[in-house]
Design an enzyme around this catalytic site. Structure first.
Site, PDB file in Angstrom:
ATOM      1  N   ASP A 294       0.258   6.488  -6.593  1.00  0.00           N
ATOM      2  CA  ASP A 294      -0.684   7.619  -6.541  1.00  0.00           C
ATOM      3  C   ASP A 294      -0.201   8.685  -7.516  1.00  0.00           C
ATOM      4  O   ASP A 294       0.863   9.279  -7.307  1.00  0.00           O
ATOM      5  CB  ASP A 294      -0.690   8.238  -5.126  1.00  0.00           C
TER       6      ASP A 294
ATOM      7  N   GLU B 217       1.492   0.067  -5.448  1.00  0.00           N
ATOM      8  CA  GLU B 217       0.527   1.154  -5.616  1.00  0.00           C
ATOM      9  C   GLU B 217       1.242   2.435  -6.034  1.00  0.00           C
ATOM     10  O   GLU B 217       2.308   2.749  -5.510  1.00  0.00           O
ATOM     11  CB  GLU B 217      -0.239   1.393  -4.317  1.00  0.00           C
TER      12      GLU B 217
ATOM     13  N   HIS C  50       1.416  11.333  -1.860  1.00  0.00           N
ATOM     14  CA  HIS C  50       0.142  11.110  -1.177  1.00  0.00           C
ATOM     15  C   HIS C  50      -0.639  12.418  -1.208  1.00  0.00           C
ATOM     16  O   HIS C  50      -0.337  13.348  -0.469  1.00  0.00           O
ATOM     17  CB  HIS C  50       0.398  10.642   0.262  1.00  0.00           C
TER      18      HIS C  50
ATOM     19  N   GLU D 106      -3.590   4.767  -8.507  1.00  0.00           N
ATOM     20  CA  GLU D 106      -4.623   5.639  -7.963  1.00  0.00           C
ATOM     21  C   GLU D 106      -4.463   6.944  -8.728  1.00  0.00           C
ATOM     22  O   GLU D 106      -3.566   7.738  -8.463  1.00  0.00           O
ATOM     23  CB  GLU D 106      -4.476   5.826  -6.453  1.00  0.00           C
TER      24      GLU D 106
ATOM     25  N   HIS E 253       0.855  -1.197   0.000  1.00  0.00           N
ATOM     26  CA  HIS E 253       0.000   0.000   0.000  1.00  0.00           C
ATOM     27  C   HIS E 253       0.888   1.244   0.000  1.00  0.00           C
ATOM     28  O   HIS E 253       1.901   1.282   0.696  1.00  0.00           O
ATOM     29  CB  HIS E 253      -0.884  -0.015   1.257  1.00  0.00           C
ATOM     30  N   ASN E 254       0.511   2.261  -0.784  1.00  0.00           N
ATOM     31  CA  ASN E 254       1.300   3.507  -0.851  1.00  0.00           C
ATOM     32  C   ASN E 254       2.802   3.206  -0.914  1.00  0.00           C
ATOM     33  O   ASN E 254       3.593   3.693  -0.106  1.00  0.00           O
ATOM     34  CB  ASN E 254       0.993   4.415   0.349  1.00  0.00           C
TER      35      ASN E 254
END
Length: 633
Positions: A203, A201, A216, A250, A171-172
């Protein structure tokens, strides 16, 4: 013979006289003996106490070597099978392998191979015998590890559909600290890939000069160019695993910068990028297997239209084209995981908790997707989760859901059977709730228990949750894909974690914790001391969760002895993990972590086994280990 061998090995180092601590370290390294510097200093100092000066003689070194290497628990085993207390013939070694290590398939060739590999004394080796020196080297080797050597390579069937596997997921991935102000760094991607992670991931946000950036959103975390991230992924994608890598985007970029993203992915990844279905098959009723997708990078993102429409567009020049996508077709954003349960509107409003996330888009919000990026999505289309019933009616096999941990936990509690039915059909990704500002993690086990494939964790945050993740994916050669048990793949399964019923294959497990060796000293100790205590914990279905503790051994981190037996009855071994955690009892209310090792229960080796220990950060503590006898039926 052993005596002569030892002198011939060390005499060169004593040619110019006695040696100091540095010389001692060099000699042990030459002999390939792993040691902890604190423990070695302590033994060296004790040897020095017998006389003045800061150097030791050959006889002193022999005493030091024996104190560090000749473990009484190994000697006891060796003498039980040795004919004269000095030598273990191949026939006796074979008896040890069959009777003590439960290696029923072992034969004389097995014994000979072990002797050839581990016996350091030439004349003993030539007679197909083993000295105590050889036995020590064998007992300390990977072959005697608690982790089954067969599981160190890919041994599972890799030809099942992608949704039939647990997939190592991050995640992230770009963050290497907290979620608010911490740095974004390419090392996040490098380290996750080197660990065998298979779902990263990214973003993505609009950057200056038409160059998308990764960070983020709505926070003060630093920014890195999307292009640089893809270059790093290109370099490390298949270094630790040959199986498919999923890039979970994302995507917050404008259509213009989405086109730049698509161009980056195509030009940098080249043939690695999967941009059309295997064999041009547009009518996809089943996901391809990890084997069929070897060395391929898959893009997970929202998608416009069907696979067929994407293929028809392939030859067209559609530069600058974008289409609107209503938000109902999108993945739930990481920033808000408070999806309502199916309740009345008033209840639903009350159920939402205020969170520091950006304001939600209105119902009519529409996302613009550049066709160039949309068309790169093949088997991993992000689809907003509505309900299990809705998915059963409308969802395609190549559409995946992302569900926040809080809502997923509610679903596990109230609809476990439907959840499992869902994960037999569709890849489901779980991600940490937005309020985990410090990048803390949830326990992944509860979501593995219902078959969730991508249980995404913050890889940068050490702790029990990441230890479970690392342990789970040690299995199957560390390739990042672990085949789910049959009862989590069968679409007609009646299994639930709280009602295992006929799916139980009870295992009776017995672990005799014998000793520890060169455990890390306590941070409060001025020498090499600690008061070690060992916790053995089982994670799995609720019925199997349990924890046992050993007694505390006072002031001994070098060679504590426990000789305590712990018994466990495990109902669903296929989902169970076992964790050995060593702590220093600083006081009655305070314990300090010293090391741990976690592995799947089904990867346990039987017999006398060495348990390696890992640091808080997940790196191997080279010289520290536990020694135990494992037995199960």
């Amino acid at each position: 013979t052993s005596h002569t061998w030892f002198w011939s090995l060390i005499q060169n180092d004593f040619k110019t006289g006695n040696i100091d601590l540095e010389g001692c370290m060099r000699l042990l390294e030459k002999m390939q003996i792993s040691f902890d510097a604190d423990h070695l200093k302590h033994i060296f100092k004790k040897t020095l106490d017998k006389h003045t000066g800061d150097v030791i003689s050959m006889d002193d070194f022999k005493a030091l070597y024996r104190a560090l290497v000749h473990r009484p628990e190994f000697e006891e085993l060796f003498k039980a099978y040795s004919i004269d207390g000095n030598i273990l013939p191949d026939v006796q070694l074979l008896k040890f392998l069959v009777k003590e290590q439960f290696q029923t398939e072992a034969n004389e060739t097995t014994a000979t191979e072990i002797i050839m590999k581990y016996e350091p004394i030439d004349e003993v080796r030539m007679k197909r015998q083993m000295s105590f020196e050889g036995f020590i080297r064998y007992m300390n080797s990977e072959e005697c590890s608690i982790f089954k050597s067969q599981h160190r390579t890919v041994y599972q069937d890799m030809n099942q559909p992608l949704c039939d596997y647990f997939i190592s997921s991050s995640h992230n991935t770009y963050l290497i600290a907290d979620q608010l102000m911490g740095p974004s760094h390419l090392w996040g991607y490098t380290s996750a890939l080197l660990k065998g992670c298979r779902c990263l991931e990214i973003d993505c946000w609009d950057g200056t000069n038409n160059e998308p950036i990764v960070y983020h959103g709505h926070t003060l975390t630093s920014r890195i160019p999307f292009r640089s991230v893809i270059h790093v992924i290109d370099k490390y994608a298949f270094m630790s695993s040959a199986y498919p890598l999923v890039l979970s985007l994302e995507n917050h970029c404008s259509p213009k910068q989405q086109e730049v993203m698509a161009e980056c992915l195509k030009t940098i990844l080249g043939d690695k990028l999967l941009s059309s279905p295997i064999g041009g098959e547009v009518d996809v009723h089943q996901l391809p297997s990890p084997e069929a997708l070897k060395f391929k990078v898959l893009i997970k993102n929202k998608k416009v239209g069907t696979l067929e429409e994407s293929l028809l567009r392939m030859d067209d020049d559609y530069h600058g084209e974008a289409e609107d996508l209503s938000d109902s077709g999108s993945e739930s954003d990481d920033t808000d995981d408070t999806l309502p349960l199916q309740r009345s509107p008033t209840k639903r409003r009350a159920d939402r908790r205020p969170s520091p996330s950006p304001p939600k888009k209105s119902k009519a919000a529409r996302t613009r997707i550049a066709l160039a990026l949309s068309d790169l999505v093949v088997y991993t289309k992000s689809q907003k989760f509505v309900s299990f019933d809705h998915s059963l009616q409308h969802q395609q096999c190549y559409e995946n859901n992302s569900i926040g941990e809080r809502y997923a936990r509610k679903l596990v509690r109230i609809s476990a059977k439907e959840f499992i039915s869902h994960t037999t059909r569709f890849i489901t990704r779980i991600y940490p709730k937005g309020s985990r500002m410090t990048s803390s993690n949830y326990n992944p086990q509860e979501f593995w228990n219902v078959g969730c494939q991508m249980v995404a964790l913050n890889f940068q945050t050490p702790g029990m949750q990441m230890e479970l993740q690392d342990g789970k994916f040690l299995d199957n050669g560390g390739c990042g894909y672990v085949l789910k048990p049959e009862f989590l793949r069968d679409r007609n399964t009646k299994f639930t974690p709280r009602n295992v019923g006929g799916y139980s294959k009870p295992m009776s497990l017995s672990i005799r914790l014998i000793s520890g060796h060169q455990l890390p000293p306590s941070s409060v100790s001025k020498t090499n001391k600690a008061d070690p205590i060992v916790q053995i914990e089982i994670f799995g279905v609720p019925e199997d969760q349990t924890r046992r503790k050993s007694s505390v051994i006072k002031s001994n981190a070098l060679c504590p002895k426990w000789n305590e037996t712990f018994s466990f009855n495990i109902q669903v071994p296929e989902l169970a993990m076992i964790r050995f955690c060593v702590e220093d009892e600083v006081s009655l209310v305070n314990r300090e972590f010293l090391g741990q090792y976690t592995l799947p229960v089904t990867s346990l080796n039987t017999g006398y086994r060495k348990i390696p220990l890992m640091s808080k950060e997940g790196t191997k503590l080279e010289s520290a280990s536990l020694f135990a006898h494992v037995w199960y039926y």
